[in-house]
Design a protein around this motif. Structure first.
Motif, mmCIF file in Angstrom:
data_model
loop_
_atom_site.group_PDB
_atom_site.id
_atom_site.type_symbol
_atom_site.label_atom_id
_atom_site.label_comp_id
_atom_site.label_asym_id
_atom_site.label_seq_id
_atom_site.Cartn_x
_atom_site.Cartn_y
_atom_site.Cartn_z
ATOM 1 N N PRO A 155 48.134 29.363 48.220
ATOM 2 C CA PRO A 155 47.945 29.816 46.797
ATOM 3 C C PRO A 155 46.630 29.609 45.994
ATOM 4 N N VAL A 156 46.493 30.358 45.214
ATOM 5 C CA VAL A 156 45.468 29.962 44.277
ATOM 6 C C VAL A 156 45.942 30.775 42.760
ATOM 7 N N ARG A 157 45.132 29.954 41.749
ATOM 8 C CA ARG A 157 45.461 30.562 40.405
ATOM 9 C C ARG A 157 44.161 31.362 39.970
ATOM 10 N N VAL A 158 44.556 32.563 39.326
ATOM 11 C CA VAL A 158 43.499 33.242 38.703
ATOM 12 C C VAL A 158 43.131 32.431 37.456
ATOM 13 N N SER A 159 41.687 32.097 37.365
ATOM 14 C CA SER A 159 41.094 31.246 36.483
ATOM 15 C C SER A 159 39.938 32.015 35.706
ATOM 16 N N GLY A 160 39.563 33.135 36.268
ATOM 17 C CA GLY A 160 38.596 33.775 35.239
ATOM 18 C C GLY A 160 38.241 35.261 35.928
ATOM 19 N N VAL A 161 37.797 36.126 35.103
ATOM 20 C CA VAL A 161 37.459 37.347 35.410
ATOM 21 C C VAL A 161 36.000 37.830 34.620
ATOM 22 N N GLU A 162 35.217 38.478 35.432
ATOM 23 C CA GLU A 162 33.932 38.838 35.104
ATOM 24 C C GLU A 162 33.653 40.411 35.302
ATOM 25 N N LEU A 163 32.965 41.129 34.310
ATOM 26 C CA LEU A 163 32.710 42.085 34.346
ATOM 27 C C LEU A 163 31.116 42.406 34.495
ATOM 28 N N PRO A 164 30.287 42.625 35.850
ATOM 29 C CA PRO A 164 28.812 42.691 35.651
ATOM 30 C C PRO A 164 28.489 43.872 35.154
ATOM 31 N N LYS A 165 27.685 43.758 34.378
ATOM 32 C CA LYS A 165 27.348 44.881 33.440
ATOM 33 C C LYS A 165 26.277 45.886 34.362
ATOM 34 N N SER A 166 25.680 45.128 35.215
ATOM 35 C CA SER A 166 24.733 45.942 35.984
ATOM 36 C C SER A 166 25.532 46.881 37.371
ATOM 37 N N GLU A 167 26.651 46.286 37.418
ATOM 38 C CA GLU A 167 27.771 47.077 38.407
ATOM 39 C C GLU A 167 28.912 47.390 37.755
ATOM 40 N N PRO A 168 28.926 48.443 36.992
ATOM 41 C CA PRO A 168 30.033 48.812 36.149
ATOM 42 C C PRO A 168 31.340 48.920 37.120
ATOM 43 N N GLY A 169 31.315 49.395 38.162
ATOM 44 C CA GLY A 169 32.300 49.562 39.118
ATOM 45 C C GLY A 169 33.219 48.419 39.719
ATOM 46 N N GLU A 170 32.452 47.318 39.568
ATOM 47 C CA GLU A 170 32.917 46.247 40.078
ATOM 48 C C GLU A 170 33.471 45.089 39.307
ATOM 49 N N MET A 171 34.182 44.060 39.541
ATOM 50 C CA MET A 171 34.486 42.953 38.856
ATOM 51 C C MET A 171 34.514 41.658 39.426
ATOM 52 N N LEU A 172 34.398 40.515 39.062
ATOM 53 C CA LEU A 172 34.571 39.256 39.739
ATOM 54 C C LEU A 172 35.710 38.502 39.402
ATOM 55 N N VAL A 173 36.495 37.939 40.331
ATOM 56 C CA VAL A 173 37.759 37.211 40.060
ATOM 57 C C VAL A 173 37.373 35.765 40.652
ATOM 58 N N THR A 174 37.729 34.890 39.790
ATOM 59 C CA THR A 174 37.787 33.354 40.201
ATOM 60 C C THR A 174 38.926 32.789 40.329
ATOM 61 N N LEU A 175 39.149 32.348 41.443
ATOM 62 C CA LEU A 175 40.564 31.869 41.931
ATOM 63 C C LEU A 175 40.438 30.440 42.455
ATOM 64 N N ALA A 176 41.370 29.513 41.521
ATOM 65 C CA ALA A 176 41.083 28.254 41.619
ATOM 66 C C ALA A 176 42.048 27.631 42.574
ATOM 67 N N PHE A 177 41.644 26.767 43.553
ATOM 68 C CA PHE A 177 42.638 26.019 44.348
ATOM 69 C C PHE A 177 43.640 25.142 43.723
ATOM 70 N N ASP A 178 44.884 24.992 43.917
ATOM 71 C CA ASP A 178 45.970 24.592 43.535
ATOM 72 C C ASP A 178 45.912 23.084 43.890
ATOM 73 N N ARG A 179 45.248 22.536 44.668
ATOM 74 C CA ARG A 179 44.988 21.203 45.094
ATOM 75 C C ARG A 179 43.661 20.690 45.478
ATOM 76 N N LYS A 180 43.340 19.580 45.774
ATOM 77 C CA LYS A 180 42.034 19.002 46.361
ATOM 78 C C LYS A 180 41.809 19.571 47.785
ATOM 79 N N LEU A 181 40.826 20.275 48.170
ATOM 80 C CA LEU A 181 40.817 20.585 49.700
ATOM 81 C C LEU A 181 40.562 19.184 50.587
ATOM 82 N N ARG A 182 41.029 19.466 51.653
ATOM 83 C CA ARG A 182 40.793 18.232 52.773
ATOM 84 C C ARG A 182 39.460 18.333 53.415
ATOM 85 N N LEU A 183 38.770 17.369 54.017
ATOM 86 C CA LEU A 183 37.597 17.324 54.402
ATOM 87 C C LEU A 183 37.502 18.481 55.713
#
Length: 295
Positions: free
Chosen positions: A254-282
């Motif tokens: 599971p991850v949490r939606v923490s941000g969305v971006e709309l690249p102006k140079s690529e209007p048909g796309e979007m960037l979604v940032t997904l944050a981990f809910d815990r610290k990753l293991r080594l």
């Protein structure tokens, strides 16, 4: 310079204060890092009149109520006052995982910072001669459709485009691209999104997806706030992420939606940032190429 170039531009750590001119008041924040063409400002949610816990949609609404898409700020105002103002455009609102009760605003300058301004700010800016295109040229082009027997959705094997593999000489593993599968945890969920990672860190993963795939066909000329709201309405604030490399599964959970971006140079796309809910293991960091020096 395109929006993609702006995000790829070399950044330097900062740490000096900044004053934002909102529609109702002045708000103080801290510049975490900047390049010649952009800046990342960290602000207290309390200073913005927001209360925690805060969802990405709530953050976007709160920022939209205070800031226009384009606004001004005073760099290092405690030292310089209003001597170094800057007009910026808001590119992204994010909730940082490394500091509770804060927001990150990623903004684009309307005009690149010069050496004289860098000297005033006591920041050594990267040279104008840096070539973002070299970063792109360092990656081979995407191959065609490739089928993997272990990649399934609803019992059906799915063909997805193969991502560009990093050149062997590259050492920046954060830019390594993987296949990503984003699934809603909500009842009556839409089909999983099949996309690729755009950036991988120890805190979060950013995926690139077409707006049509994520939100359906329709008018794509809508605001960042509307796109964020539509994405969270469809998939929820919490989603399931699966990362797949050429050798198989690398990470899932599971991850949490923490941000969305709309690249102006690529209007048909979007960037979604997904944050981990815990610290990753080594071992997980090794799998994602984040600890190349680990034994």
């Amino acid at each position: 310079m395109t929006t993609i170039d702006r995000r790829k531009a070399e950044r330097v750590d900062a740490g000096f204060p900044v004053e934002l001119t909102t529609q109702r008041k002045f708000v103080e924040g801290e510049v975490k890092d900047l390049s010649r063409v952009g800046i990342r400002v960290r602000l207290s949610t309390l200073a913005l009149g927001m209360t925690m816990p805060l969802s990405t949609v709530d953050a976007g609404k709160g920022v939209s109520a205070l800031l226009a898409d384009a606004f001004s700020l005073n760099l290092n105002h405690t030292k310089l006052g209003t001597l170094l103002p800057r007009a910026v455009k808001l590119a992204r609102v994010g909730i940082p995982e490394d500091e509770a009760g804060m927001l990150d605003l990623c903004c684009e300058f309307d005009e690149a910072l010069g050496d004289a301004e860098g000297a005033v700010l006591d920041v050594l800016l990267p040279p104008f001669t840096e070539s973002v295109q070299e970063w792109c040229d360092d990656l081979p082009a995407c191959a065609g459709q490739v089928r993997f027997a272990d990649v399934e959705a609803g019992g059906t094997t799915v063909s997805v485009p193969a991502p560009a593999a990093p050149a062997a000489a590259r050492s920046n593993k954060r830019d390594q691209r993987f296949r990503a599968f984003v699934s809603s945890l909500q009842p009556d969920a839409p089909p999983a999104l099949f996309c690729h990672t755009d950036l991988v860190t120890g805190f979060a993963v950013r995926v690139r997806v077409t707006r049509e795939a994520a939100l359906g066909a329709g008018d794509q000329a809508i605001s960042l706030q509307q796109v964020t709201q539509a994405f969270v309405d469809a998939f929820g604030n919490e989603v399931d992420l699966r990362l797949v490399g050429t050798a198989g599964d690398l990470w899932s959970g599971p991850v949490r939606v923490s941000g969305v971006e709309l690249p102006k140079s690529e209007p048909g796309e979007m960037l979604v940032t997904l944050a981990f809910d815990r610290k990753l293991r080594l071992s997980e960091m090794r799998n994602l190429g984040l600890r190349a020096d680990a034994a």
